[in-house]
Motif scaffolding. Structure first.
Motif, PDB file in Angstrom:
ATOM      1  N   ARG A  19       2.142  53.532  36.349  1.00  0.00           N
ATOM      2  CA  ARG A  19       3.395  54.163  36.012  1.00  0.00           C
ATOM      3  C   ARG A  19       3.397  54.509  34.529  1.00  0.00           C
ATOM      4  NH1 ARG A  19       9.714  52.164  36.320  1.00  0.00           N
ATOM      5  NH2 ARG A  19       9.070  50.909  34.512  1.00  0.00           N
ATOM      6  N   LEU A  20       3.508  55.775  34.248  1.00  0.00           N
ATOM      7  CA  LEU A  20       3.611  56.243  32.878  1.00  0.00           C
ATOM      8  C   LEU A  20       5.077  56.289  32.461  1.00  0.00           C
ATOM      9  CD1 LEU A  20       1.076  59.222  32.867  1.00  0.00           C
ATOM     10  CD2 LEU A  20       0.642  56.780  32.524  1.00  0.00           C
ATOM     11  N   SER A  21       5.307  56.001  31.198  1.00  0.00           N
ATOM     12  CA  SER A  21       6.642  56.093  30.632  1.00  0.00           C
ATOM     13  C   SER A  21       6.619  57.030  29.435  1.00  0.00           C
ATOM     14  CB  SER A  21       7.148  54.721  30.181  1.00  0.00           C
ATOM     15  OG  SER A  21       7.236  53.834  31.275  1.00  0.00           O
ATOM     16  N   CYS A  22       7.740  57.660  29.174  1.00  0.00           N
ATOM     17  CA  CYS A  22       7.898  58.529  28.006  1.00  0.00           C
ATOM     18  C   CYS A  22       9.238  58.181  27.374  1.00  0.00           C
ATOM     19  CB  CYS A  22       7.842  59.984  28.431  1.00  0.00           C
ATOM     20  SG  CYS A  22       8.226  61.171  27.119  1.00  0.00           S
ATOM     21  N   GLY A  23       9.174  57.543  26.221  1.00  0.00           N
ATOM     22  CA  GLY A  23      10.382  57.174  25.509  1.00  0.00           C
ATOM     23  C   GLY A  23      10.788  58.255  24.529  1.00  0.00           C
ATOM     24  N   ALA A  24      12.087  58.477  24.430  1.00  0.00           N
ATOM     25  CA  ALA A  24      12.605  59.524  23.555  1.00  0.00           C
ATOM     26  C   ALA A  24      13.459  58.919  22.451  1.00  0.00           C
ATOM     27  CB  ALA A  24      13.434  60.522  24.349  1.00  0.00           C
ATOM     28  N   SER A  25      13.369  59.487  21.273  1.00  0.00           N
ATOM     29  CA  SER A  25      14.211  59.080  20.152  1.00  0.00           C
ATOM     30  C   SER A  25      14.636  60.327  19.389  1.00  0.00           C
ATOM     31  CB  SER A  25      13.473  58.113  19.230  1.00  0.00           C
ATOM     32  OG  SER A  25      12.321  58.710  18.684  1.00  0.00           O
ATOM     33  N   GLY A  26      15.698  60.201  18.628  1.00  0.00           N
ATOM     34  CA  GLY A  26      16.174  61.324  17.840  1.00  0.00           C
ATOM     35  C   GLY A  26      17.381  61.997  18.449  1.00  0.00           C
ATOM     36  N   ARG A  72      13.754  59.723  35.930  1.00  0.00           N
ATOM     37  CA  ARG A  72      14.249  59.507  34.575  1.00  0.00           C
ATOM     38  C   ARG A  72      15.419  58.543  34.593  1.00  0.00           C
ATOM     39  NH1 ARG A  72      15.650  65.209  32.471  1.00  0.00           N
ATOM     40  NH2 ARG A  72      16.439  64.065  30.667  1.00  0.00           N
ATOM     41  N   GLU A  73      15.591  57.844  33.484  1.00  0.00           N
ATOM     42  CA  GLU A  73      16.758  57.000  33.262  1.00  0.00           C
ATOM     43  C   GLU A  73      17.359  57.424  31.932  1.00  0.00           C
ATOM     44  OE1 GLU A  73      16.958  52.712  34.421  1.00  0.00           O
ATOM     45  OE2 GLU A  73      14.770  52.906  34.504  1.00  0.00           O
ATOM     46  N   ASN A  74      18.342  58.292  31.980  1.00  0.00           N
ATOM     47  CA  ASN A  74      18.928  58.811  30.745  1.00  0.00           C
ATOM     48  C   ASN A  74      19.572  57.704  29.914  1.00  0.00           C
ATOM     49  OD1 ASN A  74      18.097  61.413  31.270  1.00  0.00           O
ATOM     50  ND2 ASN A  74      20.022  62.025  32.213  1.00  0.00           N
ATOM     51  N   ALA A  75      20.118  56.698  30.573  1.00  0.00           N
ATOM     52  CA  ALA A  75      20.749  55.601  29.833  1.00  0.00           C
ATOM     53  C   ALA A  75      19.738  54.839  28.994  1.00  0.00           C
ATOM     54  CB  ALA A  75      21.443  54.657  30.802  1.00  0.00           C
ATOM     55  N   LYS A  76      18.466  54.879  29.440  1.00  0.00           N
ATOM     56  CA  LYS A  76      17.398  54.210  28.697  1.00  0.00           C
ATOM     57  C   LYS A  76      16.570  55.199  27.884  1.00  0.00           C
ATOM     58  CE  LYS A  76      16.808  50.270  31.817  1.00  0.00           C
ATOM     59  NZ  LYS A  76      15.843  49.481  32.639  1.00  0.00           N
ATOM     60  N   ASN A  77      16.982  56.471  27.921  1.00  0.00           N
ATOM     61  CA  ASN A  77      16.231  57.506  27.189  1.00  0.00           C
ATOM     62  C   ASN A  77      14.753  57.505  27.566  1.00  0.00           C
ATOM     63  OD1 ASN A  77      18.154  58.937  25.792  1.00  0.00           O
ATOM     64  ND2 ASN A  77      17.327  58.483  23.780  1.00  0.00           N
ATOM     65  N   THR A  78      14.472  57.362  28.857  1.00  0.00           N
ATOM     66  CA  THR A  78      13.093  57.217  29.311  1.00  0.00           C
ATOM     67  C   THR A  78      12.809  58.087  30.537  1.00  0.00           C
ATOM     68  OG1 THR A  78      13.054  54.932  28.505  1.00  0.00           O
ATOM     69  CG2 THR A  78      11.298  55.592  30.001  1.00  0.00           C
ATOM     70  N   LEU A  79      11.629  58.703  30.504  1.00  0.00           N
ATOM     71  CA  LEU A  79      11.091  59.490  31.611  1.00  0.00           C
ATOM     72  C   LEU A  79       9.924  58.715  32.204  1.00  0.00           C
ATOM     73  CD1 LEU A  79      10.841  62.396  33.015  1.00  0.00           C
ATOM     74  CD2 LEU A  79       9.099  62.833  31.263  1.00  0.00           C
ATOM     75  N   TYR A  80       9.743  58.821  33.534  1.00  0.00           N
ATOM     76  CA  TYR A  80       8.661  58.098  34.199  1.00  0.00           C
ATOM     77  C   TYR A  80       7.812  59.033  35.051  1.00  0.00           C
ATOM     78  CZ  TYR A  80      11.745  54.148  33.171  1.00  0.00           C
ATOM     79  OH  TYR A  80      12.546  53.223  32.545  1.00  0.00           O
ATOM     80  N   LEU A  81       6.577  58.589  35.294  1.00  0.00           N
ATOM     81  CA  LEU A  81       5.724  59.229  36.291  1.00  0.00           C
ATOM     82  C   LEU A  81       5.026  58.108  37.054  1.00  0.00           C
ATOM     83  CD1 LEU A  81       4.689  61.942  37.430  1.00  0.00           C
ATOM     84  CD2 LEU A  81       2.680  61.652  35.962  1.00  0.00           C
ATOM     85  N   GLN A  82       5.454  57.890  38.282  1.00  0.00           N
ATOM     86  CA  GLN A  82       4.803  56.909  39.155  1.00  0.00           C
ATOM     87  C   GLN A  82       3.633  57.597  39.841  1.00  0.00           C
ATOM     88  OE1 GLN A  82       5.458  53.549  39.688  1.00  0.00           O
ATOM     89  NE2 GLN A  82       3.535  53.624  40.867  1.00  0.00           N
ATOM     90  N   MET A  83       2.448  57.052  39.664  1.00  0.00           N
ATOM     91  CA  MET A  83       1.232  57.654  40.210  1.00  0.00           C
ATOM     92  C   MET A  83       0.586  56.684  41.185  1.00  0.00           C
ATOM     93  SD  MET A  83      -0.340  59.446  36.791  1.00  0.00           S
ATOM     94  CE  MET A  83      -0.806  57.902  36.039  1.00  0.00           C
ATOM     95  N   ASN A  84       0.525  57.066  42.437  1.00  0.00           N
ATOM     96  CA  ASN A  84      -0.088  56.249  43.485  1.00  0.00           C
ATOM     97  C   ASN A  84      -1.338  56.948  44.024  1.00  0.00           C
ATOM     98  OD1 ASN A  84       2.100  54.425  43.268  1.00  0.00           O
ATOM     99  ND2 ASN A  84       3.275  55.564  44.792  1.00  0.00           N
ATOM    100  N   SER A  85      -2.170  56.175  44.701  1.00  0.00           N
ATOM    101  CA  SER A  85      -3.389  56.715  45.333  1.00  0.00           C
ATOM    102  C   SER A  85      -4.189  57.575  44.357  1.00  0.00           C
ATOM    103  CB  SER A  85      -3.027  57.524  46.581  1.00  0.00           C
ATOM    104  OG  SER A  85      -2.319  56.732  47.512  1.00  0.00           O
ATOM    105  N   LEU A  86      -4.411  57.043  43.180  1.00  0.00           N
ATOM    106  CA  LEU A  86      -5.138  57.791  42.146  1.00  0.00           C
ATOM    107  C   LEU A  86      -6.572  58.041  42.576  1.00  0.00           C
ATOM    108  CD1 LEU A  86      -3.623  55.970  39.086  1.00  0.00           C
ATOM    109  CD2 LEU A  86      -3.577  58.447  39.417  1.00  0.00           C
TER     110      LEU A  86
END
Length: 127
Positions: A19-26, A72-86
């Motif tokens: 699971r990739l995460s992308c945190g945002a700030s600013g 995405r979870e806007n309250a946490k300012n975070t985007l996700y990418l769940q990757m299965n069966s890589l």
């Protein structure tokens, strides 16, 4: 302006999940539509998935459909990418990207439409 930082990449075996995460700030993440892209060595950057500002709409590339899920979870300012069966073909640097919903209500698959990019996180899948 928003600053994006990806995390969660690594070396895994075929069939594993990440699971990739992308945190945002600013600025608050809800201001932006968000996307995931990837780039393998010697190849162009390619679209993986996009999600609108509220999370009510998503689109995935055919190559990952049914295996990857953007969220995405806007309250946490975070985007996700769940990757299965890589599989080894998923090996690439993965980038999150954003553009303001004030500019457009449409969701885009072209990297040229995105204004802000993270530094990328490496995903390597061994066979």
């Amino acid at each position: 302006q928003v600053h994006l930082v990806e995390s969660g990449g690594g070396l895994v075996q075929a069939g594993d999940s990440l699971r990739l995460s992308c945190g945002a700030s600013g600025r608050t993440l809800s201001t932006y539509h968000m996307g995931w892209f990837r780039q393998a060595p010697g190849k162009e950057r390619e679209f993986v998935a996009v999600i609108n500002w509220s999370g009510s709409y998503t689109q995935h590339a055919d190559s990952v459909k049914g295996r990857f899920t953007i969220s995405r979870e806007n309250a946490k300012n975070t985007l996700y990418l769940q990757m299965n069966s890589l599989n080894p073909e998923d090996t690439a640097v993965y980038y999150c990207a954003a553009y303001s919903r004030a500019r457009s209500d449409s969701t885009y698959v072209s990297p040229s439409r995105y204004d802000y990019w993270g530094q990328g996180t490496q995903v390597t899948v061994s066979s």
